[in-house]
Design a protein around this motif. Structure first.
Motif, short mmCIF file in Angstrom:
data_model
loop_
_atom_site.label_atom_id
_atom_site.label_comp_id
_atom_site.label_asym_id
_atom_site.label_seq_id
_atom_site.Cartn_x
_atom_site.Cartn_y
_atom_site.Cartn_z
N ILE A 145 1.32 -1.36 0.07
CA ILE A 145 -0.05 -0.23 -0.50
C ILE A 145 0.66 1.18 -0.11
O ILE A 145 0.57 2.12 -0.39
N ASP A 146 1.99 1.18 0.23
CA ASP A 146 2.99 2.33 0.42
C ASP A 146 4.42 1.83 -0.44
O ASP A 146 4.82 0.79 0.34
N SER A 147 5.31 2.44 -0.67
CA SER A 147 6.64 2.23 -1.45
C SER A 147 7.26 3.39 -1.25
O SER A 147 6.98 4.56 -2.46
N LEU A 148 8.77 3.61 -1.33
CA LEU A 148 9.75 4.13 -1.22
C LEU A 148 10.85 3.93 -1.45
O LEU A 148 11.29 2.95 -1.15
N ARG A 149 11.05 4.83 -1.79
CA ARG A 149 12.81 4.27 -2.81
C ARG A 149 14.15 5.24 -2.39
O ARG A 149 13.35 6.63 -2.07
N PRO A 150 15.15 4.46 -2.00
CA PRO A 150 16.06 5.74 -1.68
C PRO A 150 16.22 7.12 -3.02
O PRO A 150 16.77 6.26 -3.79
N ARG A 151 16.59 8.26 -2.90
CA ARG A 151 17.16 9.00 -3.64
C ARG A 151 18.90 8.81 -3.94
O ARG A 151 18.89 9.41 -5.15
N ASN A 152 19.54 7.67 -3.16
CA ASN A 152 20.82 8.22 -3.47
C ASN A 152 21.75 6.64 -4.02
O ASN A 152 22.33 6.21 -3.64
N ALA A 153 19.81 6.26 -4.02
CA ALA A 153 20.38 4.29 -4.96
C ALA A 153 20.48 4.68 -6.53
O ALA A 153 18.89 5.31 -7.30
N LEU A 154 21.37 4.35 -7.28
CA LEU A 154 21.29 3.90 -8.96
C LEU A 154 19.83 2.35 -8.74
O LEU A 154 19.58 3.20 -9.82
N ILE A 155 20.19 1.49 -8.00
CA ILE A 155 19.50 0.24 -8.03
C ILE A 155 18.24 0.10 -6.82
O ILE A 155 19.08 0.33 -6.23
N SER A 156 17.48 0.09 -7.17
CA SER A 156 16.25 -0.82 -6.49
C SER A 156 15.41 -1.23 -6.69
O SER A 156 15.38 -1.43 -8.41
N SER A 157 14.72 -1.84 -5.90
CA SER A 157 13.45 -2.89 -6.30
C SER A 157 12.22 -2.39 -6.89
O SER A 157 12.10 -1.19 -6.37
N ARG A 158 11.53 -2.77 -7.82
CA ARG A 158 11.18 -2.03 -8.31
C ARG A 158 9.52 -2.46 -7.81
O ARG A 158 8.74 -2.80 -9.05
N ILE A 159 8.96 -2.61 -6.93
CA ILE A 159 7.74 -3.28 -6.38
C ILE A 159 6.84 -2.10 -6.05
O ILE A 159 7.67 -1.06 -5.32
N GLU A 160 5.47 -2.32 -6.37
CA GLU A 160 4.71 -0.87 -6.76
C GLU A 160 3.66 -1.16 -6.28
O GLU A 160 3.56 -2.23 -6.04
N VAL A 161 3.04 0.33 -5.55
CA VAL A 161 2.06 0.12 -4.89
C VAL A 161 1.25 -0.99 -5.36
O VAL A 161 0.52 -0.40 -7.07
N GLY A 162 0.31 -1.65 -4.74
CA GLY A 162 -0.70 -3.13 -5.24
C GLY A 162 0.12 -4.46 -5.65
O GLY A 162 -0.76 -5.52 -6.28
N ALA A 163 1.36 -4.41 -5.83
CA ALA A 163 2.32 -5.37 -5.51
C ALA A 163 1.91 -6.33 -4.51
O ALA A 163 1.28 -5.86 -3.79
N ARG A 164 2.32 -7.75 -5.15
CA ARG A 164 2.22 -9.11 -3.31
C ARG A 164 2.85 -9.28 -3.42
O ARG A 164 3.75 -9.33 -4.34
N MET A 165 3.10 -9.86 -1.70
CA MET A 165 4.72 -10.94 -1.74
C MET A 165 4.52 -11.87 -0.74
O MET A 165 2.65 -11.66 -0.13
N THR A 166 4.73 -12.66 -0.75
CA THR A 166 4.02 -13.85 -0.31
C THR A 166 4.35 -14.05 1.06
O THR A 166 5.39 -13.73 1.71
N ILE A 167 2.87 -14.04 1.87
CA ILE A 167 3.75 -14.34 3.61
C ILE A 167 4.40 -14.75 3.66
O ILE A 167 4.91 -15.14 4.56
N ALA A 168 4.45 -16.48 2.97
CA ALA A 168 5.67 -17.32 3.46
C ALA A 168 7.07 -17.28 2.99
O ALA A 168 7.51 -17.89 4.06
N THR A 169 7.17 -16.66 2.40
CA THR A 169 8.34 -16.31 1.49
C THR A 169 9.01 -14.86 2.07
O THR A 169 10.53 -15.07 1.85
N SER A 170 7.81 -13.32 2.28
CA SER A 170 8.80 -12.72 1.68
C SER A 170 9.15 -12.31 3.91
O SER A 170 8.29 -12.66 4.57
#
Length: 260
Positions: free
Chosen positions: A118-143
């Motif tokens: 429901i919310d996603s923040l990326r660091p300004r100082n990182a050239l590469i970061s994960s691209r998980i957007e609002v609305g994406a899903r993470m499985t409870i069992a493995t995340s």
């Protein structure tokens, strides 16, 4: 500040102190008990309680000098809850965590066997970061976020969710169970959960739960590319900042200790 202004602020602080003591007490308190517990002179306490009763913040028991919290506080609490948004409160702290860790930070709520972002923040100082957007899903069992959510549940709810995960996992449960159980142990021991390449083979993440003032449950993931955030960095450098972030958010919400 004028002498009168200083007196008014002192009176307000004392009045709030009286309300706090009454709210924490096991039962109604008298003016004498309030004076003893707050260190405020009894005549001053008597004036404060009279003012607080008149404004509805305290209630005086019939035919007694004992006081409990009044209905005006309930109305104020309801107004607070109607306008409360944990994302707004948590965002500055999560943003600081993202910048410190050079990692992406995601807040999620449970949806079936996933955490819905429901919310996603990326660091300004990182050239590469994960691209998980609002609305994406993470499985409870493995995340990391999912395991943190699971670990913070009351025992009966935790057992029910584990049973659902076991049923949905089928033949994969035997391989999955030890990692989930280790996550529960990590949370009890460390205050956070981890996922090193389990939710995604190239992602390392730490997760922690949050709970809103109405009991609503969330979880947060802090992570990014494994080659930029190796396990040692996550555990030795990011984890202490993550735990500090939990404390700051809980303090702002009004929760003295991590959820459950």
């Amino acid at each position: 500040m004028s002498e009168q202004g200083a007196t008014e602020v002192s009176a307000l602080a004392r009045g709030l102190g009286v309300l706090k003591v009454v709210g924490e007490a096991a039962g109604p308190l008298s003016n004498r008990e309030l004076a003893e517990l707050t260190g405020i002179p009894k005549p001053t306490v008597s004036r404060l309680t009279a003012t607080l009763v008149a404004s509805g913040y305290l209630r005086q028991a019939p035919d007694s000098d004992r006081f409990s919290l009044g209905p005006a506080l309930l109305d104020m609490s309801n107004r607070f809850l109607r306008h409360f948004d944990l994302r707004t409160v948590a965002r500055p702290h999560l943003s600081a965590l993202a910048e410190f860790a050079s990692a992406s930070v995601h807040m999620g709520v449970r949806d079936q066997l996933d955490m819905l972002i429901i919310d996603s923040l990326r660091p300004r100082n990182a050239l590469i970061s994960s691209r998980i957007e609002v609305g994406a899903r993470m499985t409870i069992a493995t995340s990391a976020a999912g395991r943190a959510y699971l670990a913070a549940l009351p025992a009966d709810e935790q057992r029910e969710l584990l049973a659902q995960i076991r049923l949905a996992s089928g033949e994969n449960w035997a391989a999955l169970e030890p990692h989930i159980m280790a996550g529960l142990e990590d949370y009890a021991r460390l205050g956070y959960c981890s996922s090193f390449g389990e939710w995604h083979p190239r992602i390392h993440a730490l997760g922690f739960p949050l709970r809103g003032p109405r009991g609503e449950r969330y979880s947060v993931s802090c992570g990014g590319p494994a080659y930029l955030l190796p396990r040692e960095t996550m555990v030795s450098r990011v984890a202490p900042k993550l735990l500090e972030t939990v404390q700051l958010i809980n303090a702002e919400i009004g929760i003295a200790a991590p959820a459950d």
